[in-house]
Design a protein around this motif. Structure first.
Motif, PDB file in Angstrom:
ATOM      1  N   TRP A 672      36.440  52.806  42.080  1.00  0.00           N
ATOM      2  CA  TRP A 672      37.324  51.729  42.522  1.00  0.00           C
ATOM      3  C   TRP A 672      38.403  51.439  41.485  1.00  0.00           C
ATOM      4  O   TRP A 672      38.291  51.834  40.328  1.00  0.00           O
ATOM      5  CB  TRP A 672      36.514  50.475  42.825  1.00  0.00           C
ATOM      6  CG  TRP A 672      36.288  49.520  41.685  1.00  0.00           C
ATOM      7  CD1 TRP A 672      36.961  48.358  41.440  1.00  0.00           C
ATOM      8  CD2 TRP A 672      35.323  49.647  40.621  1.00  0.00           C
ATOM      9  NE1 TRP A 672      36.476  47.751  40.309  1.00  0.00           N
ATOM     10  CE2 TRP A 672      35.475  48.517  39.798  1.00  0.00           C
ATOM     11  CE3 TRP A 672      34.361  50.608  40.290  1.00  0.00           C
ATOM     12  CZ2 TRP A 672      34.695  48.318  38.647  1.00  0.00           C
ATOM     13  CZ3 TRP A 672      33.583  50.416  39.173  1.00  0.00           C
ATOM     14  CH2 TRP A 672      33.745  49.277  38.358  1.00  0.00           C
ATOM     15  N   VAL A 673      39.463  50.748  41.938  1.00  0.00           N
ATOM     16  CA  VAL A 673      40.526  50.282  41.062  1.00  0.00           C
ATOM     17  C   VAL A 673      40.126  48.924  40.490  1.00  0.00           C
ATOM     18  O   VAL A 673      39.969  47.954  41.234  1.00  0.00           O
ATOM     19  CB  VAL A 673      41.863  50.165  41.819  1.00  0.00           C
ATOM     20  CG1 VAL A 673      42.894  49.440  40.944  1.00  0.00           C
ATOM     21  CG2 VAL A 673      42.387  51.524  42.196  1.00  0.00           C
ATOM     22  N   ASP A 674      39.930  48.855  39.206  1.00  0.00           N
ATOM     23  CA  ASP A 674      39.529  47.627  38.534  1.00  0.00           C
ATOM     24  C   ASP A 674      40.803  46.891  38.105  1.00  0.00           C
ATOM     25  O   ASP A 674      41.272  47.017  36.977  1.00  0.00           O
ATOM     26  CB  ASP A 674      38.648  47.969  37.341  1.00  0.00           C
ATOM     27  CG  ASP A 674      37.993  46.757  36.722  1.00  0.00           C
ATOM     28  OD1 ASP A 674      38.099  45.663  37.313  1.00  0.00           O
ATOM     29  OD2 ASP A 674      37.382  46.899  35.656  1.00  0.00           O
ATOM     30  N   THR A 675      41.357  46.108  39.028  1.00  0.00           N
ATOM     31  CA  THR A 675      42.686  45.539  38.805  1.00  0.00           C
ATOM     32  C   THR A 675      42.742  44.594  37.617  1.00  0.00           C
ATOM     33  O   THR A 675      43.778  44.474  36.961  1.00  0.00           O
ATOM     34  CB  THR A 675      43.161  44.793  40.066  1.00  0.00           C
ATOM     35  OG1 THR A 675      42.189  43.806  40.416  1.00  0.00           O
ATOM     36  CG2 THR A 675      43.343  45.761  41.221  1.00  0.00           C
ATOM     37  N   GLU A 685      38.636  43.649  45.092  1.00  0.00           N
ATOM     38  CA  GLU A 685      39.002  44.987  44.599  1.00  0.00           C
ATOM     39  C   GLU A 685      38.438  46.054  45.532  1.00  0.00           C
ATOM     40  O   GLU A 685      37.592  46.859  45.149  1.00  0.00           O
ATOM     41  CB  GLU A 685      38.496  45.187  43.170  1.00  0.00           C
ATOM     42  CG  GLU A 685      39.165  44.256  42.176  1.00  0.00           C
ATOM     43  CD  GLU A 685      38.574  44.373  40.781  1.00  0.00           C
ATOM     44  OE1 GLU A 685      39.279  44.038  39.818  1.00  0.00           O
ATOM     45  OE2 GLU A 685      37.404  44.785  40.654  1.00  0.00           O
ATOM     46  N   GLY A 689      39.455  53.586  44.659  1.00  0.00           N
ATOM     47  CA  GLY A 689      39.826  53.826  43.270  1.00  0.00           C
ATOM     48  C   GLY A 689      40.666  55.058  43.081  1.00  0.00           C
ATOM     49  O   GLY A 689      41.514  55.117  42.193  1.00  0.00           O
ATOM     50  N   SER A 765      45.951  56.580  34.526  1.00  0.00           N
ATOM     51  CA  SER A 765      44.817  55.676  34.665  1.00  0.00           C
ATOM     52  C   SER A 765      43.898  55.803  33.462  1.00  0.00           C
ATOM     53  O   SER A 765      43.984  56.766  32.680  1.00  0.00           O
ATOM     54  CB  SER A 765      44.043  55.969  35.949  1.00  0.00           C
ATOM     55  OG  SER A 765      44.827  55.696  37.087  1.00  0.00           O
ATOM     56  N   THR A 768      37.782  52.000  32.955  1.00  0.00           N
ATOM     57  CA  THR A 768      37.730  50.577  32.664  1.00  0.00           C
ATOM     58  C   THR A 768      36.668  50.281  31.611  1.00  0.00           C
ATOM     59  O   THR A 768      35.880  51.155  31.221  1.00  0.00           O
ATOM     60  CB  THR A 768      37.452  49.784  33.950  1.00  0.00           C
ATOM     61  OG1 THR A 768      37.604  48.395  33.689  1.00  0.00           O
ATOM     62  CG2 THR A 768      36.044  50.041  34.452  1.00  0.00           C
ATOM     63  N   THR A 806      41.411  51.783  35.708  1.00  0.00           N
ATOM     64  CA  THR A 806      42.443  50.766  35.612  1.00  0.00           C
ATOM     65  C   THR A 806      43.756  51.443  35.260  1.00  0.00           C
ATOM     66  O   THR A 806      43.772  52.517  34.645  1.00  0.00           O
ATOM     67  CB  THR A 806      42.091  49.713  34.549  1.00  0.00           C
ATOM     68  OG1 THR A 806      43.135  48.749  34.469  1.00  0.00           O
ATOM     69  CG2 THR A 806      41.882  50.341  33.186  1.00  0.00           C
ATOM     70  N   THR A 807      44.860  50.810  35.655  1.00  0.00           N
ATOM     71  CA  THR A 807      46.193  51.340  35.331  1.00  0.00           C
ATOM     72  C   THR A 807      46.790  50.615  34.139  1.00  0.00           C
ATOM     73  O   THR A 807      48.012  50.616  33.963  1.00  0.00           O
ATOM     74  CB  THR A 807      47.130  51.202  36.548  1.00  0.00           C
ATOM     75  OG1 THR A 807      47.153  49.836  36.963  1.00  0.00           O
ATOM     76  CG2 THR A 807      46.648  52.080  37.695  1.00  0.00           C
TER      77      THR A 807
END
Length: 996
Positions: A672-675, A685, A689, A765, A768, A806-807
């Motif tokens: 997943w994307v951990d914003t 979220e 990802g 990326s 995280t 994360t980005t």
């Protein structure tokens, strides 16, 4: 018009308020998924499961609703009053033996994401599976098949050493396997009695008993030679996939387990007093541990049955005697391993208080003369039936001691039973005779045959109550024990008298003790309190069966759950009780298999397996099985065409067990994307990802157990539209380690082995942070070059291997925190390497590691910096340190409102205590941890070269924990280092041990 304006405004205000305050419910079903397909199948006994905690977390990570699943209902939990929004639903509270079932067509995992938008959310279900519950639709049935030596009045019959003694056939009764045997008489003895199966390694464990007739034997003793030094305490191990058809030679066995202290009791030929030899056998869910009962010393024994272990045996101590029972009268025999607990069932025989009196026949008196009233008391017994009782002992985890409690007792065994042999004689007397009797080792009558007339005029002493058939004197052995899907005990009783004299008919029984969940009982079973009630007793529903077409049925009617455990009682020579005592059960089936006489219409003299519905006790006609006459064609070499010619209806079949394939393991779950870069899957979220179809690789370290060598194996899958991925038997096969580890029955991922997940880190990326919270929602990956990796050890299905990317929402590098405790104050020091557009810091604190509170805010950041910057603050609060652990993290905000977190730093106010013993060690190593938090522990065994030769992972809770390192028994003698690592803060305790 003016008067109407306030009214309109009021209504409008009410409507707006009502919309803002609208709240909705989330509901679903937590259920036992016996077939492990991720879908509720009511036809497979699958139903509501109690005791599972269900929580809802909102987008802020706050727990906003909690409930516990109930034991009944199509929907057995509801989370109340949640406003519109996104939520993370978590299911927890599984026992150590349970795991999520396969994902299936729905989500079905222990973490699910939902959105409430103007309506209730339903069918958020969660399936739970235990490996021991699983079976495919048509498993093998393994049955003990005793043989006899000598002649019989009907047809002469002799066993030969290659004759089969353990038979294998399919549940559906198909011809395949009908003539296939696993073990021979020469290997296990002609008195084969007990069998148990291991699905993971497709093994069968066998033990034999001795009957009183000539030639009925235990297996070969330590000399390996049959009938020279028979061993009553041997358990023989066989590969269930290797079969033979007599007279061909049988395949070799896999090994022999010798249980200590075989004892003697006069002679082994007198073993039918059931006081020497092996009782029942039980095996753990993972196939690594065996338990059995030594009938001589009444001790419970535990055996490590991992291949290569040498099968070390541990004496767990004497099994407790029920209160009020004379120790010599207590015969523990049956065993059942169920959901992490061990159940021991036994009989109080009543023998010590059984003053039997025997009057021999008067000299010269013929049977016909006994019809006169003056001689009609030739045989009498004063039976101590009040002393015959059933007791069941429960031993709970960790099953390393004999400590337990008696959870069920049936102290009145005088209930009416069906006839052993229905004749045209006086049924009232026969029905009294058919009741259970206290044990005796003296047969109070000559060997019966089909012409002798016996007179025991108990009914009226008038010479008219005559038993004109084969005599019976049923003495119960609690031979087998199963626990069905609803928690009820199914009890298989063997008729001990028929083991004394095989010429009679077995008068065993199959009974039920009904589980009564009442919320206030003294026993906790699968999360519900309750008790067991004997069928027909107060609190238990039962089926009433009157004795067929008899004048005295009202007085002596039988009442029982399994009302059809009979052999055509409407016929003049029918049998109203047909059980031999052996049971086989899997909860996905709606019936229980029972070893019995005449399992179906014809042949007349038969022994085999019948099936009875657990719902109402009826004979289960049809369905996915067929009653089976084992002796119909089964591999006979000399004059024995049927089991009926061996023992006919006299306990001709022993124990039976299902042999299923092993339940497959599934692992996954989400990328997943951990914003916000907190390492946790927030309810908001839910964006995948990585793009759909991203490759995920599963790596096996190969035969050497080390990742990165040439013998590594890899399998791949891809993520779905939600970022989920899964590995199981559909995309993993052929792990090269399966052969050397003995996993002949495992398809897919192997249990208790190390694996690695690898995912390429997407462009721009980063992996995280790793959050300090339970394993179900946090990031489990670390960075290794261009990849994210997760190392893990398998046990059961696990959907908690998550990877967060994360980005880097903030232009900050090197944000790191250290905390030191001085007295009652915590000194926080953190730094950054590069800052761009940063605004301020906050300090967050937690006493649990999961829920944080802000304790300091508006700590100004540098704004823009290309060099290291250092910051410090003191937490002066002292009252919180009584919790032993304090967790801190730094939250950094940018000018545009974005934020990120530092690592979590831990303050220990009291060190975790770790101890190991014994040292030196032989079989098992105990690791005692007094833990200050719920966390995962890695235990590694390292040899003198620094190579890790064995490793395991455990989860510990706050307080004292004892962990068992059983793999120590499998390594060679020498000096090793034991590393006990607390994975949260990577703290390691090191010990040197000597392996003998």
């Amino acid at each position: 018009m003016k008067k109407s304006i306030p009214f309109v405004i009021t209504v409008l205000f009410f409507a707006i308020s009502h919309t803002c305050l609208a709240q909705y419910n989330v509901s679903g079903l937590v259920y036992r998924d016996y077939d492990n397909n991720g879908t509720l199948t009511a036809a497979s006994n699958e139903a509501a499961m109690a005791g599972i905690t269900v929580k809802a977390f909102n987008a802020a990570g706050t727990n906003v609703a909690t409930t516990i699943s109930a034991s009944t209902g199509a929907s057995n939990y509801t989370l109340l009053s949640l406003p519109n929004g996104q939520y993370r639903i978590e299911f927890s509270g599984l026992s150590l033996q349970d795991a999520p079932s396969f994902k299936g067509t729905g989500n079905n995992t222990n973490v699910q994401f939902i959105t409430i938008s103007g309506t209730n959310v339903v069918a958020i279900n969660f399936g739970v599976n235990n490996p021991s519950d699983y079976s495919e639709t048509n498993p093998w049935v393994i049955a003990a098949f005793p043989r006899r030596l000598g002649t019989e009045s009907v047809i002469p019959g002799f066993y030969e050493l290659n004759d089969g003694a353990v038979v294998k056939f399919r549940r559906d009764g198909t011809v395949s396997g009908r003539d296939e045997f696993i073990a021979s008489v020469a290997q296990v003895g002609a008195g084969v009695s007990t069998v148990q199966t291991d699905a993971f390694r497709q093994r069968v464990f066998v033990a034999s008993a001795r009957r009183s007739e000539q030639g009925q034997t235990f297996g070969p003793g330590a000399d390996g030679v049959f009938q020279t030094a028979d061993d009553p305490n041997a358990i023989y191990i066989f590969n269930a996939n290797l079969t033979y058809t007599p007279p061909a030679a049988p395949p070799a066995m896999l090994g022999v387990i010798n249980i200590p202290n075989p004892g003697t009791n006069g002679s082994y030929n007198n073993a039918l007093n059931t006081r020497i030899g092996i009782g029942d056998i039980a095996i753990s869910d993972d196939g690594n541990t065996l338990w059995t009962i030594n009938l001589f010393d009444k001790h419970l024994y535990r055996v490590n049955i991992i291949p290569g272990s040498g099968f070390p045996v541990t004496d767990m101590g004497v099994i407790a005697t029920p209160t009020g029972i004379i120790a010599t009268d207590w015969i523990p025999y049956a065993l059942e391993y169920y959901h992490g607990k061990l159940y021991i069932g036994g009989i109080a025989t009543g023998q010590s208080g059984n003053p039997s009196t025997i009057t021999t026949l008067q000299s010269g008196v013929t049977p016909s003369a006994l019809l006169s009233n003056t001689n009609n008391t030739a045989y009498t017994t004063n039976d101590n039936i009040a002393g015959v009782q059933v007791h069941i002992l429960e031993i709970t985890t960790p099953l390393t001691s004999i400590t337990g409690s008696f959870v069920f007792a049936k102290t009145n065994m005088t209930y009416n039973r069906g006839l052993m042999f229905k004749t045209n004689a006086d049924m009232q007397y026969d029905r009294l005779l058919g009741r259970w009797r206290a044990w005796t080792d003296i047969i109070p009558f000559p060997a019966p045959n089909f012409t002798t007339v016996y007179v025991n005029d108990l009914a009226g002493n008038d010479g008219t109550n005559i038993n004109a058939g084969a005599f019976d004197f049923p003495m119960p052995i609690l031979f087998d024990l199963e626990i069905e899907a609803n928690g009820s005990f199914i009890l298989g009783f063997k008729d001990r008298f028929i083991d004394f004299d095989y010429s009679g008919y077995s008068n065993g029984d199959i009974k039920k003790a009904v589980w009564v969940p009442n919320g206030a009982g003294t026993v906790l079973l699968d999360g519900v309190n309750g008790n067991w009630a004997w069928e027909g007793d107060a609190g238990a529903t039962f089926v009433q069966r009157n004795s067929p077409s008899e004048a005295d049925a009202g007085v002596h009617a039988t009442s029982e759950w399994f009302a059809n455990d009979n052999s055509d009682p409407t016929q003049i020579f029918g049998h109203e009780e047909q059980s031999f005592g052996g049971l086989a059960y899997k909860p996905t089936f709606l019936d229980v298999a029972n070893s019995s006489m005449n399992p179906f219409a014809g042949p007349f003299n038969a022994g085999g397996v019948d099936y009875f519905l657990t719902t109402n006790g009826a004979d289960d006609v049809g369905g996915a099985h067929t009653p089976y006459d084992i002796g119909a064609t089964a591999g006979v070499t000399t004059g024995q065409a049927q089991s009926g010619i061996r023992y006919r209806k006299a306990n001709s079949i022993g124990d039976i067990e299902y042999l299923s394939t092993a339940q497959s393991i599934q692992i996954g779950n989400r990328i997943w994307v951990d914003t916000n870069n907190d390492g946790l899957q927030g309810a908001n979220e839910t964006t995948p990802g990585v793009p759909t179809g991203t490759t995920v690789t599963l790596l096996s370290p190969g035969l050497d157990g080390i990742f990165g060598n040439a013998d590594d194996q890899t399998w791949t899958t891809t993520t779905d539209s939600n970022g989920n991925y899964y590995f199981d038997n559909t995309n993993v096969s052929g792990d090269n380690r399966s052969t050397i580890l003995g996993f002949t029955g495992v398809l897919g991922i192997l249990p208790n082995q190390n694996y690695r997940i690898i995912v390429a880190i997407p462009a721009s990326s980063y992996v995280t942070i790793t959050a300090a919270i339970g394993d179900n929602i946090n990031n489990d990956a670390t960075t290794s070059g261009a990849n994210a990796i997760v190392n893990f050890n398998t046990a059961t299905t696990n959907h908690n291997f998550d990877i967060g990317f994360t980005t880097a929402p903030l232009a900050v590098e090197g944000l790191s925190l250290e905390v030191n405790l001085k007295g009652t104050q915590a000194y926080l020091n953190w730094k950054t390497i590069v800052e761009t557009n940063t605004n301020y810091f906050e300090i967050e604190r937690s006493t649990t590691g999961s829920l944080f509170e802000t304790i300091k805010t508006n700590i100004l950041a540098s704004g823009n910096s290309s060099s290291e910057r250092f910051y410090s603050k003191i937490d002066e609060t002292s009252t919180l340190y009584t919790n032993n652990y304090i967790y801190y993290r730094i939250k950094l905000f940018s000018n545009d409102g974005k934020y990120t977190f530092s690592n979590i730093a831990l303050v220990k106010t009291k060190a975790t205590e770790v101890k190991i013993w014994p040292n030196p060690v032989v079989e098992k190593l105990l690791v005692n941890i007094d833990s200050k938090r719920n966390e995962k522990i890695a235990i590694s065994i390292m040899d003198f070269t620094g190579r890790i030769v064995a490793q395991q992972y455990n989860t510990v809770s706050i307080g004292k924990n004892q962990l068992i390192v059983s793999s120590i028994a499998t390594i060679q003698k020498g000096v090793y280092t034991i590393l006990v690592t607390q994975l949260f803060d990577n703290t390691t305790s090191s010990f040197k041990i000597i392996k003998n």
